[in-house]
Design a protein around this motif. Structure first.
Motif, PDB file in Angstrom:
ATOM      1  N   LEU A  88       0.626  -1.716  -0.162  1.00  0.00           N
ATOM      2  CA  LEU A  88       0.230  -0.092  -0.021  1.00  0.00           C
ATOM      3  C   LEU A  88       0.622   1.625  -0.485  1.00  0.00           C
ATOM      4  N   TRP A  89       2.076   0.756   1.257  1.00  0.00           N
ATOM      5  CA  TRP A  89       2.469   2.366   0.956  1.00  0.00           C
ATOM      6  C   TRP A  89       3.951   2.260   0.475  1.00  0.00           C
ATOM      7  N   GLY A  90       4.672   0.974  -0.105  1.00  0.00           N
ATOM      8  CA  GLY A  90       5.898   1.294  -0.007  1.00  0.00           C
ATOM      9  C   GLY A  90       5.893  -0.484  -0.847  1.00  0.00           C
ATOM     10  N   PRO A  91       7.421  -0.447  -0.532  1.00  0.00           N
ATOM     11  CA  PRO A  91       7.289  -1.667  -1.547  1.00  0.00           C
ATOM     12  C   PRO A  91       7.793  -2.856  -0.490  1.00  0.00           C
ATOM     13  N   ILE A  92       7.661  -4.027  -0.509  1.00  0.00           N
ATOM     14  CA  ILE A  92       7.338  -5.551   0.207  1.00  0.00           C
ATOM     15  C   ILE A  92       8.443  -6.663  -0.991  1.00  0.00           C
ATOM     16  N   TRP A  93       8.884  -7.512  -0.236  1.00  0.00           N
ATOM     17  CA  TRP A  93       9.824  -8.133  -0.160  1.00  0.00           C
ATOM     18  C   TRP A  93       9.477 -10.196   0.352  1.00  0.00           C
ATOM     19  N   ILE A 120      -5.014  -4.043   0.124  1.00  0.00           N
ATOM     20  CA  ILE A 120      -3.768  -3.798  -0.568  1.00  0.00           C
ATOM     21  C   ILE A 120      -2.437  -3.991  -0.922  1.00  0.00           C
ATOM     22  N   THR A 121      -2.664  -4.350   0.832  1.00  0.00           N
ATOM     23  CA  THR A 121      -0.840  -5.307   0.554  1.00  0.00           C
ATOM     24  C   THR A 121      -1.408  -6.626   0.738  1.00  0.00           C
ATOM     25  N   HIS A 178       8.309  -5.404   5.216  1.00  0.00           N
ATOM     26  CA  HIS A 178       7.839  -4.530   4.445  1.00  0.00           C
ATOM     27  C   HIS A 178       9.073  -2.787   4.732  1.00  0.00           C
ATOM     28  N   ALA A 179       8.654  -2.214   3.555  1.00  0.00           N
ATOM     29  CA  ALA A 179       9.294  -1.252   4.067  1.00  0.00           C
ATOM     30  C   ALA A 179       8.050   0.024   5.116  1.00  0.00           C
ATOM     31  N   SER A 180       6.950  -0.592   5.036  1.00  0.00           N
ATOM     32  CA  SER A 180       6.010   1.056   5.635  1.00  0.00           C
ATOM     33  C   SER A 180       4.554   0.479   5.536  1.00  0.00           C
ATOM     34  N   GLU A 181       4.674  -0.415   5.481  1.00  0.00           N
ATOM     35  CA  GLU A 181       2.954  -1.071   5.675  1.00  0.00           C
ATOM     36  C   GLU A 181       1.701  -0.245   6.615  1.00  0.00           C
ATOM     37  N   THR A 182       0.342  -0.508   7.372  1.00  0.00           N
ATOM     38  CA  THR A 182       0.496  -0.360   8.611  1.00  0.00           C
ATOM     39  C   THR A 182      -0.105  -1.110   9.172  1.00  0.00           C
TER      40      THR A 182
END
Length: 231
Positions: free
Chosen positions: A123-128, A204-205, A147-151
């Motif tokens: 939602l807010w940035g990259p995931i891996w 979204i995530t 994740h970088a910045s998920e809620t």
């Protein structure tokens, strides 16, 4: 020199800028090696978690070196890139591209596992993440997501075991065809594919993880299908 003069102000400001720049450069140089080491250890910990092993920072490298027996690059067609076998997985050059895909081989209790890196968008940035697959090229042994910045409390829940453990024993290949794993809304299902429940409130995530499993892991489908056909 007259301190009220504009020339003095300019010279003073210039000297201070130079001193600060030198200080920052020195600090970066001193800490750079430690930062690289920390990043490499963190990568090893993530790979180990995909193998269902939680290792501390102090013990991660030794466990990693003991379990991960090989690392190399493959083409999208599934063949090894000549000269890449035995490459250090922590080498910055060891990263996915359109033409070269990294694979890690591990030995867990006498059983070979293949670890595949994944990259996507939340939602807010990259995931891996990393997916460890059994030698049949289909059965998932374990998974790891970051994740970088998920809620927090929502999309960020992908990093925790209740979500990750759902992937264990799921199948990427059905009837000789690569299907990946679907991430669906809790309570829903999907036909002709194995699936797991997404994160409640983190739609979204969850969709990002679903797309990552299709797109990132899909790049390895020829490699995985070849492993599966050899069983």
């Amino acid at each position: 020199m007259n301190r009220e003069n504009s020339t003095y102000t300019i010279i003073y400001a210039s000297v201070m800028v130079i001193i600060v720049a030198i200080g920052l450069a020195f600090t970066h140089q001193v800490l750079n090696e430690r930062q690289i080491t920390n990043a490499n250890v963190d990568k090893m910990q993530q790979i180990l978690r995909s193998l269902r092993i939680d290792a501390t920072t102090a013990e991660a490298e030794n466990i990693y070196r003991d379990l991960v027996k090989n690392a190399y690059l493959i083409t999208p067609e599934g063949t090894k890139v000549e000269g890449s076998e035995g490459i250090e997985a922590t080498d910055p050059a060891f990263s996915a591209s359109d033409s070269e895909l990294p694979v890690f081989e591990a030995d867990v209790d006498g059983s070979k596992k293949y670890i595949i890196p994944m990259h996507g968008a939340g939602l807010w940035g990259p995931i891996w993440g990393y997916l460890s697959v059994e030698s049949d090229g289909s059965t998932i042994y374990g998974s790891e997501f970051g994740h970088a910045s998920e809620t927090p409390g929502l999309g960020a829940e992908i990093v925790y075991s209740p979500f990750r453990n759902q992937f264990n024993e799921k199948e990427l290949i059905k009837d000789g065809e690569f299907k990946s794993i679907a991430v669906v809304k809790p309570g829903q299902s999907v036909s002709q594919r194995d699936y797991v429940d997404g994160i409640s409130g983190g739609t979204i995530t969850s969709k990002g993880v679903d797309a990552m499993l299709i797109n990132s892991v899909g790049k390895y489908k020829n490699f995985l299908l070849e492993l599966n056909a050899g069983q």
